[in-house]
Design an enzyme around this catalytic site. Structure first.
Site, short mmCIF file in Angstrom:
data_model
loop_
_atom_site.label_atom_id
_atom_site.label_comp_id
_atom_site.label_asym_id
_atom_site.label_seq_id
_atom_site.Cartn_x
_atom_site.Cartn_y
_atom_site.Cartn_z
N HIS A 16 19.22 4.33 0.88
CA HIS A 16 18.01 4.51 0.09
C HIS A 16 18.21 5.70 -0.86
O HIS A 16 18.89 6.67 -0.51
CB HIS A 16 16.81 4.77 1.02
CG HIS A 16 15.51 4.73 0.29
ND1 HIS A 16 15.05 5.81 -0.43
CD2 HIS A 16 14.59 3.75 0.13
CE1 HIS A 16 13.90 5.48 -1.00
NE2 HIS A 16 13.60 4.23 -0.67
N ASN B 234 8.82 0.08 4.19
CA ASN B 234 9.65 1.25 4.46
C ASN B 234 8.69 2.41 4.70
O ASN B 234 8.08 2.91 3.75
CB ASN B 234 10.57 1.53 3.25
CG ASN B 234 11.33 2.83 3.40
OD1 ASN B 234 11.35 3.45 4.46
ND2 ASN B 234 11.96 3.27 2.31
N LYS C 234 9.30 5.38 5.71
CA LYS C 234 9.86 6.70 5.39
C LYS C 234 9.51 7.70 6.51
O LYS C 234 9.51 7.33 7.67
CB LYS C 234 9.37 7.16 4.02
CG LYS C 234 9.58 6.08 2.95
CD LYS C 234 9.40 6.56 1.55
CE LYS C 234 9.67 5.41 0.58
NZ LYS C 234 9.69 5.80 -0.81
N GLU D 197 15.95 -0.85 -6.39
CA GLU D 197 14.83 0.07 -6.49
C GLU D 197 15.09 1.10 -7.59
O GLU D 197 15.77 2.11 -7.35
CB GLU D 197 14.63 0.81 -5.17
CG GLU D 197 14.34 -0.09 -4.00
CD GLU D 197 13.66 0.66 -2.87
OE1 GLU D 197 12.53 0.30 -2.53
OE2 GLU D 197 14.24 1.64 -2.36
N GLU E 155 16.42 8.09 -1.60
CA GLU E 155 16.03 9.40 -1.03
C GLU E 155 17.13 9.95 -0.13
O GLU E 155 17.35 11.15 -0.07
CB GLU E 155 14.70 9.25 -0.26
CG GLU E 155 13.53 9.07 -1.23
CD GLU E 155 12.40 8.22 -0.69
OE1 GLU E 155 12.32 7.99 0.52
OE2 GLU E 155 11.59 7.75 -1.53
N GLY F 296 7.45 5.44 -5.60
CA GLY F 296 6.37 6.38 -5.28
C GLY F 296 5.65 6.96 -6.50
O GLY F 296 4.91 7.93 -6.39
N SER G 11 6.97 0.98 -6.04
CA SER G 11 5.53 0.86 -6.33
C SER G 11 5.01 -0.58 -6.30
O SER G 11 4.10 -0.93 -7.05
CB SER G 11 5.18 1.53 -7.66
OG SER G 11 5.48 2.91 -7.61
P1 PGA Z 1 7.17 2.83 -2.97
O1 PGA Z 1 8.55 3.03 -2.19
O2 PGA Z 1 6.74 1.41 -2.74
O3 PGA Z 1 6.24 3.85 -2.35
O4 PGA Z 1 7.44 3.09 -4.41
C1 PGA Z 1 9.54 2.03 -2.19
C2 PGA Z 1 10.76 2.52 -1.46
O5 PGA Z 1 11.16 3.67 -1.66
O6 PGA Z 1 11.37 1.76 -0.68
#
Ligand code: PGA
Length: 249
Positions: free
Chosen positions: A94, A9, A11, A166, A96, A172, A212
Site C-alpha cells: 500500500h 481497508n 488501515k 490507487e 502508505e 483519503g 476515495s
Molecule cells: P480511501 O482509501 O478510500 O480512504 O481513499 C483507499 C485506500 O487507501 O486503500
C-alpha cells in the site's frame, strides 16, 4: 467473466472490540453473492474478525505481512500466522506502507512471492503521485511497479492475484480519479500483464480501483471493462460500504 472483488481497508482504525461491533453492523448490509467481499483489518483484530464473520459471505484479509518465515523480526507478521487462523488475503505494498515504512518495489515482490508460497492471495497496490501524473509518466511508473511486483511470479499464480490501482493523490482526499482516468490505467495494467504472461492471464487477473471510492462513484467505476472492484478506505468504515458492495442492485 471475472467476479468483482470489493475490499475494505481499515488501515489503523478500530480496536478489536470495535471491529466486532462494526463487522456485526455491516454483515447484513454487505450480503451480495455476486461479488467477493473482504475486510482488511489490523493484525491484532484478525482472529476475532475471522470468528465474527464465520458463516457469512465476508472474507477477512491482513493489511501487511513479512517476507520471511519466522525469526528475529520484532513486530512483524509471518505468513503462517495468517494461514493458521484462515486468512487468505493480504494487502501488499500500500502507498502508505511505501511512504511511511520504507517499502520498495523489491520488498513488495518478495512479499508477493511469499504470499503465493503460502496460498495467500496478495492485493498488490500501485499508484502514482500527483507530480508523476502531471509529468505525464503515470503509465510508465505503474508498469514498472507491476513488472517488479510480479518478478518470478508464475502465470498460474498471477491469474489469482489482485492488483489495486490507487492514485496517491486520490487516497483519503475525497478526490476520486475520473472514470476515464481509472479505466485508462487499469487497462494499461492488464495490457502489461498480457505482455509479461499472456492474454489468458491478463483476462483472469482482477484489478481494483482505490482512492476515495464512495457509494456515489462506485457504480460507474465498477462498470468499466477493466475495473473489477475497489479497495475502499474511509467509506469501508461506514454503513455506506453496504451500498458500494451492492453497487449493482
Ligand atoms: P480511501 O482509501 O478510500 O480512504 O481513499 C483507499 C485506500 O487507501 O486503500
Amino acid at each position: 467473466m471475472r467476479k468483482k472483488i470489493i475490499a475494505g481497508n481499515w488501515k489503523m482504525n478500530k480496536t478489536p472490540s470495535e471491529t466486532v461491533a462494526l463487522l456485526n453492523e455491516l454483515k447484513p448490509l454487505v450480503a451480495n453473492d455476486d461479488v467477493d467481499v473482504l475486510f482488511c483489518v489490523p493484525a491484532i483484530s484478525l482472529t476475532t474478525a475471522m470468528e465474527t464473520v464465520k458463516g457469512t459471505n465476508i472474507n477477512i484479509g491482513a493489511e501487511n505481512m513479512y517476507f520471511e518465515e519466522s525469526g528475529a523480526y520484532t513486530g512483524e507478521i509471518a505468513p503462517n500466522m495468517l494461514t493458521d487462523i484462515g486468512v487468505k488475503y493480504v494487502i501488499i505494498g500500500h502507498s502508505e506502507r511505501r511512504e511511511y515504512f520504507a517499502e520498495t518495489d523489491e520488498t513488495v515482490n518478495k512479499k508477493v512471492l511469499k504470499a503465493f508460497e503460502h496460498g495467500i492471495t496478495p492485493i498488490i497496490c500501485c499508484g502514482e503521485t500527483l507530480t508523476q501524473r502531471e509529468q505525464g509518466v503515470t503509465i510508465d511508473f505503474i508498469r514498472q511497479q507491476i513488472k517488479i511486483a510480479l518478478l518470478n511470479v508464475t502465470a498460474e499464480q498471477a491469474k489469482t492475484a489482485v492488483i489495486a490501482y490507487e492514485p496517491i493523490w486520490a487516497i483519503g482526499t475525497g478526490k476520486v480519479a475520473t472514470t476515464e482516468q481509472a479505466q485508462e490505467v487499469c487497462k494499461a495494467i492488464r495490457e502489461c500483464v498480457a505482455e509479461i504472461y499472456d492474454a489468458a492471464t491478463a483476462d483472469a487477473i482482477r484489478i481494483q480501483y482505490g482512492g476515495s471510492v464512495s457509494a456515489a462513484s462506485a457504480p460507474e467505476l465498477f462498470a468499466q471493462p477493466d475495473i473489477d472492484g475497489g479497495l475502499v478506505g474511509g467509506a469501508s468504515l461506514k454503513a455506506d460500504f453496504g451500498k458500494i458492495v451492492n453497487y449493482n442492485k
